[in-house]
Design a protein around this motif. Structure first.
Motif, PDB file in Angstrom:
ATOM      1  N   LEU A 123      -0.570   6.152   2.531  1.00 46.47           N
ATOM      2  CA  LEU A 123       0.365   5.576   1.559  1.00 46.47           C
ATOM      3  C   LEU A 123       0.804   6.588   0.504  1.00 46.47           C
ATOM      4  O   LEU A 123      -0.015   7.371   0.008  1.00 46.47           O
ATOM      5  N   ARG A 124       2.071   6.552   0.155  1.00 49.82           N
ATOM      6  CA  ARG A 124       2.584   7.437  -0.895  1.00 49.82           C
ATOM      7  C   ARG A 124       3.733   6.699  -1.596  1.00 49.82           C
ATOM      8  O   ARG A 124       4.822   6.547  -1.047  1.00 49.82           O
ATOM      9  N   HIS A 125       3.442   6.190  -2.767  1.00 53.11           N
ATOM     10  CA  HIS A 125       4.476   5.472  -3.539  1.00 53.11           C
ATOM     11  C   HIS A 125       4.104   5.533  -5.005  1.00 53.11           C
ATOM     12  O   HIS A 125       2.918   5.510  -5.354  1.00 53.11           O
ATOM     13  N   ASN A 127       4.034   3.379  -7.246  1.00 50.51           N
ATOM     14  CA  ASN A 127       3.257   2.258  -7.760  1.00 50.51           C
ATOM     15  C   ASN A 127       2.031   1.925  -6.919  1.00 50.51           C
ATOM     16  O   ASN A 127       1.517   0.795  -6.976  1.00 50.51           O
ATOM     17  N   ASN A 180       7.607  -3.807  -7.063  1.00 47.89           N
ATOM     18  CA  ASN A 180       8.099  -2.576  -6.443  1.00 47.89           C
ATOM     19  C   ASN A 180       7.049  -2.000  -5.468  1.00 47.89           C
ATOM     20  O   ASN A 180       7.369  -1.640  -4.329  1.00 47.89           O
ATOM     21  N   GLY A 181       5.809  -1.927  -5.950  1.00 47.66           N
ATOM     22  CA  GLY A 181       4.730  -1.408  -5.105  1.00 47.66           C
ATOM     23  C   GLY A 181       4.448  -2.325  -3.934  1.00 47.66           C
ATOM     24  O   GLY A 181       4.200  -1.871  -2.801  1.00 47.66           O
ATOM     25  N   GLU A 183       6.539  -4.313  -2.465  1.00 52.40           N
ATOM     26  CA  GLU A 183       7.631  -4.210  -1.496  1.00 52.40           C
ATOM     27  C   GLU A 183       7.357  -3.038  -0.544  1.00 52.40           C
ATOM     28  O   GLU A 183       7.539  -3.150   0.670  1.00 52.40           O
ATOM     29  N   TYR A 184       6.882  -1.936  -1.124  1.00 50.49           N
ATOM     30  CA  TYR A 184       6.558  -0.767  -0.298  1.00 50.49           C
ATOM     31  C   TYR A 184       5.428  -1.100   0.688  1.00 50.49           C
ATOM     32  O   TYR A 184       5.524  -0.830   1.883  1.00 50.49           O
ATOM     33  N   LEU A 185       4.368  -1.728   0.160  1.00 53.90           N
ATOM     34  CA  LEU A 185       3.216  -2.047   1.027  1.00 53.90           C
ATOM     35  C   LEU A 185       3.648  -2.974   2.158  1.00 53.90           C
ATOM     36  O   LEU A 185       3.322  -2.746   3.329  1.00 53.90           O
ATOM     37  N   HIS A 186       4.387  -4.039   1.808  1.00 48.34           N
ATOM     38  CA  HIS A 186       4.799  -5.004   2.836  1.00 48.34           C
ATOM     39  C   HIS A 186       5.745  -4.367   3.850  1.00 48.34           C
ATOM     40  O   HIS A 186       5.707  -4.692   5.031  1.00 48.34           O
ATOM     41  N   SER A 187       6.556  -3.435   3.380  1.00 49.64           N
ATOM     42  CA  SER A 187       7.473  -2.774   4.327  1.00 49.64           C
ATOM     43  C   SER A 187       6.683  -1.929   5.324  1.00 49.64           C
ATOM     44  O   SER A 187       7.149  -1.630   6.415  1.00 49.64           O
ATOM     45  N   ARG A 188       5.463  -1.522   4.930  1.00 49.99           N
ATOM     46  CA  ARG A 188       4.613  -0.739   5.844  1.00 49.99           C
ATOM     47  C   ARG A 188       3.618  -1.634   6.575  1.00 49.99           C
ATOM     48  O   ARG A 188       2.673  -1.148   7.205  1.00 49.99           O
TER      49      ARG A 188
END
Ligand SMILES: Nc1ncnc2c1ncn2[C@@H]1O[C@H](COP(=O)(O)OP(=O)(O)OP(=O)(O)O)[C@@H](O)[C@H]1O
Length: 419
Positions: A123-125, A127, A180-181, A183-188
């Protein structure tokens, strides 16, 4: 005049305040004797507190690989977390210290840690907390997870704030970063499963970091519904479908629910459901009779209602949240900010590694006009980058991997807020 005595600051107060019984026991003094009885018989010598000279405790410098250890930042059920300084990049990090023995005593302990490492590595984001490095000391059966440095968590801040809540504008800032964070996790395809204020950390520049991925789950890429079958999250943040014992549920909607409970907690200082024990709590969550305090007005009210819908199918999606009027609205800074709580009295969260370095290099406490420079030796002479180095107690010359005197740019290091 009475002889001056020196005591370690860390030892004296606790010895006097708490350990009287232990002293009596050691000295074979009857338990019902008062301190005056002991003094009159000469067992304890009295002294004038004004004559005591306090001496700061020496801080032996330790390193793990290229990281110089600082003070304790906190302690969770898995182990201690200490501040460290990366001697190559001079970036401040946090080291989560895990002992194999302790992990074995925690249900799913080892499994959760390995799960966390595996997920965080991918993971790299902005948030999401970054896992910077992992160091294993096979001999001592210890593992160090090097994480981005944060100044604290939302839970700590809430506990130090009036009414245990944030002003609306501050809660909005943190909540939008959480979404925001997420959304990133769920997209992955990653379900966090334990979203709560205690797992939301902040960096010095107020960037929110979702942390603690021990119970997170990576979904199968062939499962668009995101079905999960297990949850180990914190009871107060669990949705009705879990409280009611469903075998399977949508993972995405679990995170939406717990983010809704988190938002409720940030703006009201309370929890939507309470119970004297987990059974009663789950009963309340399962019925989902939600009461929102009257001071919570629209549009925030409808956002909370939408995120805390009993039926997961009717519960808001991330998209609905991101387009909701409360989410998109600008919130003027109308009241004072809840500050970061101090760490052992330090509101500035200064780097705690420095006193260890001063001690190691026998520097006196820096004076204002000292102009010294961070040596390149520390960086050049470290063992060649191995990520599996045992802790080196650098005060023991026989164990020192490098021990050339180094000069520190004291002012630069003291003022740099490396994050
Ligand atoms: N990256 C970090 N930067 C700074 N401090 C941290 C960091 N991670 C954790 N901490 C501090 O260490 C404490 C313990 O963290 P840890 O993640 O081990 O446990 P926890 O999440 O608080 O509790 P548990 O693991 O029992 O759920 C935190 O409360 C926080 O104060």
């Amino acid at each position: 005049m009475m002889e001056q005595r020196e005591f370690d600051e860390d030892v004296m107060p606790s010895a006097i305040d708490d350990d009287e019984d232990v002293f009596k026991d050691l000295l074979n003094v009857p338990a019902d004797w008062s301190a005056n009885d002991c003094l009159s018989t000469g067992i304890f010598n009295s002294f004038d507190p004004n004559e005591v000279v306090y001496r700061a405790q020496k801080k032996p410098c330790k390193t793990v690989g290229k990281y110089v250890m600082g003070d304790l930042l906190g302690e969770g059920s898995y182990g201690k977390v200490k501040e460290v300084l990366d001697s190559e990049t001079l970036v401040r990090c946090a080291a989560k210290i895990l002992k194999k023995k302790k992990l074995k005593r925690i249900p799913n302990g080892e499994k959760n840690v390995l799960n966390e490492i595996q997920l965080l590595k991918t993971l790299r984001h902005l948030n999401v907390i970054e896992l910077v490095d992992v160091i294993v000391n096979e001999e001592k059966e210890k593992m160090y997870l090097l994480l981005e440095y944060c100044v604290g968590g939302l839970q700590d801040m809430l506990e130090h704030s009036p009414g245990s809540k944030f002003p609306c504008w501050q809660a909005h800032n943190y909540f939008s970063q959480l979404i925001n964070g997420l959304e990133y996790l769920h997209s992955r395809g990653i379900i966090h499963k334990d979203i709560k204020p205690g797992n939301l950390l902040l960096t010095l520049d107020e960037t929110l970091k979702i942390s603690d991925f021990g119970t997170a789950e990576a979904l199968s890429p062939f499962d668009p519904e995101g079905i999960c079958a297990s949850s180990q999250g914190s009871p107060a943040f669990q949705p009705p479908e879990i409280a009611n014992g469903a075998d399977e549920y949508s993972g995405f909607k679990i995170d939406i629910w717990s983010s809704g409970v988190t938002l409720y907690n940030l703006v009201t200082g309370e929890y939507p459901f309470e119970g004297d024990n987990v059974y009663r709590l789950f009963e309340a969550i399962g019925k989902c009779n939600i009461q929102i305090p009257s001071f919570v007005t629209e549009p925030l009210r409808s956002l909370l209602v939408g995120m805390l819908k009993k039926d997961p199918k009717k519960r808001f999606t991330l998209r609905t949240i991101q387009t909701h009027p409360w989410f998109v609205c600008r919130h003027p800074r109308t009241s004072e900010k809840v500050p970061f709580p101090p760490l052992r009295g330090d509101f500035m969260h200064n780097m705690t590694v420095l006193p260890y370095l001063f001690n190691y290099h026998s520097c006196e406490t820096p004076s204002d006009n000292e102009e010294e420079y961070i040596t390149e030796q520390l960086i050049k002479d470290r063992p060649n980058g191995s990520t599996s180095v045992p802790i080196d107690d650098v005060n023991d010359p026989s164990k020192r991997p490098w021990h050339k005197p180094i000069m520190c740019n004291v002012k630069k290091m003291a003022s740099c807020r490396l994050s």
